[in-house]
Design a protein around this motif. Structure first.
Motif, PDB file in Angstrom:
ATOM      1  N   MET A   1       5.828  -3.838   6.475  1.00  0.00           N
ATOM      2  CA  MET A   1       4.941  -4.084   5.436  1.00  0.00           C
ATOM      3  C   MET A   1       4.098  -2.709   6.192  1.00  0.00           C
ATOM      4  O   MET A   1       3.810  -1.790   7.530  1.00  0.00           O
ATOM      5  N   VAL A   2       3.131  -2.442   4.380  1.00  0.00           N
ATOM      6  CA  VAL A   2       2.353  -1.376   4.967  1.00  0.00           C
ATOM      7  C   VAL A   2       1.137  -1.719   5.043  1.00  0.00           C
ATOM      8  O   VAL A   2       0.727  -2.475   3.852  1.00  0.00           O
ATOM      9  N   ASN A   3       0.429  -1.448   6.144  1.00  0.00           N
ATOM     10  CA  ASN A   3      -0.907  -2.351   6.151  1.00  0.00           C
ATOM     11  C   ASN A   3      -2.520  -1.897   5.321  1.00  0.00           C
ATOM     12  O   ASN A   3      -2.462  -0.535   5.368  1.00  0.00           O
ATOM     13  N   GLY A   4      -3.277  -2.140   4.378  1.00  0.00           N
ATOM     14  CA  GLY A   4      -4.689  -1.600   4.061  1.00  0.00           C
ATOM     15  C   GLY A   4      -4.237  -0.463   2.802  1.00  0.00           C
ATOM     16  O   GLY A   4      -2.898  -0.611   2.097  1.00  0.00           O
ATOM     17  N   TYR A   5      -4.845   0.083   2.182  1.00  0.00           N
ATOM     18  CA  TYR A   5      -4.949   0.881   0.775  1.00  0.00           C
ATOM     19  C   TYR A   5      -4.956   2.445   1.600  1.00  0.00           C
ATOM     20  O   TYR A   5      -5.366   3.015   2.520  1.00  0.00           O
ATOM     21  N   LEU A   6      -3.865   3.197   1.559  1.00  0.00           N
ATOM     22  CA  LEU A   6      -3.094   3.894   2.081  1.00  0.00           C
ATOM     23  C   LEU A   6      -3.609   5.215   1.105  1.00  0.00           C
ATOM     24  O   LEU A   6      -2.590   6.612   1.640  1.00  0.00           O
ATOM     25  N   LYS A   7      -4.351   5.380   0.495  1.00  0.00           N
ATOM     26  CA  LYS A   7      -4.239   6.437  -0.586  1.00  0.00           C
ATOM     27  C   LYS A   7      -5.122   7.965   0.043  1.00  0.00           C
ATOM     28  O   LYS A   7      -4.222   8.588  -0.250  1.00  0.00           O
ATOM     29  N   ASN A   8      -5.964   7.670   1.079  1.00  0.00           N
ATOM     30  CA  ASN A   8      -6.451   8.415   1.968  1.00  0.00           C
ATOM     31  C   ASN A   8      -6.696   7.757   2.982  1.00  0.00           C
ATOM     32  O   ASN A   8      -7.238   6.670   3.317  1.00  0.00           O
ATOM     33  N   GLU A   9      -7.080   8.647   4.216  1.00  0.00           N
ATOM     34  CA  GLU A   9      -8.180   7.506   4.842  1.00  0.00           C
ATOM     35  C   GLU A   9      -9.101   7.312   5.268  1.00  0.00           C
ATOM     36  O   GLU A   9      -9.665   6.055   5.731  1.00  0.00           O
ATOM     37  N   LYS A  10     -10.015   8.095   3.660  1.00  0.00           N
ATOM     38  CA  LYS A  10     -11.642   7.095   3.296  1.00  0.00           C
ATOM     39  C   LYS A  10     -11.463   5.763   2.933  1.00  0.00           C
ATOM     40  O   LYS A  10     -11.831   4.880   3.118  1.00  0.00           O
ATOM     41  N   ALA A  11     -10.138   5.940   2.478  1.00  0.00           N
ATOM     42  CA  ALA A  11     -10.248   3.961   1.970  1.00  0.00           C
ATOM     43  C   ALA A  11      -9.362   3.924   2.097  1.00  0.00           C
ATOM     44  O   ALA A  11      -9.348   2.359   2.880  1.00  0.00           O
ATOM     45  N   TYR A  12      -8.764   3.721   3.100  1.00  0.00           N
ATOM     46  CA  TYR A  12      -8.241   2.758   4.662  1.00  0.00           C
ATOM     47  C   TYR A  12      -8.981   2.362   4.996  1.00  0.00           C
ATOM     48  O   TYR A  12      -9.334   1.227   5.202  1.00  0.00           O
ATOM     49  N   LEU A  33       2.307 -13.020  12.084  1.00  0.00           N
ATOM     50  CA  LEU A  33       1.660 -11.951  12.177  1.00  0.00           C
ATOM     51  C   LEU A  33       0.445 -11.391  12.748  1.00  0.00           C
ATOM     52  O   LEU A  33       0.118 -11.206  11.689  1.00  0.00           O
ATOM     53  N   ASN A  34       0.544 -10.368  13.559  1.00  0.00           N
ATOM     54  CA  ASN A  34      -0.127  -9.719  14.174  1.00  0.00           C
ATOM     55  C   ASN A  34       0.036  -8.282  14.260  1.00  0.00           C
ATOM     56  O   ASN A  34       0.832  -7.859  14.697  1.00  0.00           O
ATOM     57  N   LEU A  35      -1.486  -7.911  13.281  1.00  0.00           N
ATOM     58  CA  LEU A  35      -1.073  -6.638  12.911  1.00  0.00           C
ATOM     59  C   LEU A  35      -1.714  -5.649  12.987  1.00  0.00           C
ATOM     60  O   LEU A  35      -2.450  -5.947  13.588  1.00  0.00           O
ATOM     61  N   GLU A  36      -0.889  -4.210  13.620  1.00  0.00           N
ATOM     62  CA  GLU A  36      -1.878  -3.469  14.432  1.00  0.00           C
ATOM     63  C   GLU A  36      -3.291  -2.487  13.064  1.00  0.00           C
ATOM     64  O   GLU A  36      -2.513  -2.415  12.140  1.00  0.00           O
ATOM     65  N   ASP A  37      -3.966  -1.849  12.845  1.00  0.00           N
ATOM     66  CA  ASP A  37      -5.044  -1.306  12.445  1.00  0.00           C
ATOM     67  C   ASP A  37      -5.043   0.012  12.761  1.00  0.00           C
ATOM     68  O   ASP A  37      -5.231   0.676  13.352  1.00  0.00           O
ATOM     69  N   LYS A  38      -3.123   0.565  11.544  1.00  0.00           N
ATOM     70  CA  LYS A  38      -3.157   1.786  11.486  1.00  0.00           C
ATOM     71  C   LYS A  38      -2.437   1.698  10.659  1.00  0.00           C
ATOM     72  O   LYS A  38      -1.985   0.882   9.529  1.00  0.00           O
ATOM     73  N   ARG A  39      -1.883   2.760   9.837  1.00  0.00           N
ATOM     74  CA  ARG A  39      -1.619   3.833   8.765  1.00  0.00           C
ATOM     75  C   ARG A  39      -0.455   4.255   8.866  1.00  0.00           C
ATOM     76  O   ARG A  39      -0.204   5.286   8.597  1.00  0.00           O
ATOM     77  N   SER A  40       0.142   3.275   9.022  1.00  0.00           N
ATOM     78  CA  SER A  40       1.673   3.210   9.230  1.00  0.00           C
ATOM     79  C   SER A  40       2.564   1.944   9.203  1.00  0.00           C
ATOM     80  O   SER A  40       2.060   1.117   9.311  1.00  0.00           O
ATOM     81  N   LYS A  41       4.493   2.342   8.716  1.00  0.00           N
ATOM     82  CA  LYS A  41       4.455   0.840   8.723  1.00  0.00           C
ATOM     83  C   LYS A  41       4.871   0.040   9.864  1.00  0.00           C
ATOM     84  O   LYS A  41       4.341   0.446  10.672  1.00  0.00           O
TER      85      LYS A  41
END
Length: 97
Positions: A1-12, A33-41
């Motif tokens: 799973m890839v959480n958040g909107y990964l267009k760029n860091e600001k969008a995330y 599922l407990n997801l971490e707040d990180k910009r990766s898989k």
């Protein structure tokens, strides 16, 4: 799973991200599922769902179908928007690749 909107860091960080996701298998609770707040898989492993026996394709066609449903239980609040973004949910295993 890839959480958040990964267009760029600001969008995330402007958009909310999933913190806790409930998974249903055939309309019955299956996992939380407990997801971490990180910009990766993020990877979650489960025992195989479905039927792994591929020797008899005709018998396999008679097996019941199954379904997955997802419910967002909690979010990491976005700095700007109230929506919740998930970039991708993908599966790898017996019936999918």
């Amino acid at each position: 799973m890839v959480n958040g909107y990964l267009k760029n860091e600001k969008a995330y960080f402007d958009n909310s991200r999933v913190k806790k996701l409930k998974v249903y298998l055939n309309d019955k609770p299956f996992a939380i599922l407990n997801l971490e707040d990180k910009r990766s898989k993020q990877v979650f492993n489960f025992k195989p769902i479905g039927n792994g026996n591929r020797q008899n394709q005709e018998a396999l066609k008679l097996q019941p179908c199954w379904s997955l449903k997802f419910e967002i239980l909690d979010v990491y609040k976005g700095l700007k928007y109230d929506d919740v973004a998930i970039t991708e949910i993908y599966f790898d295993g017996i019936d999918v690749h």
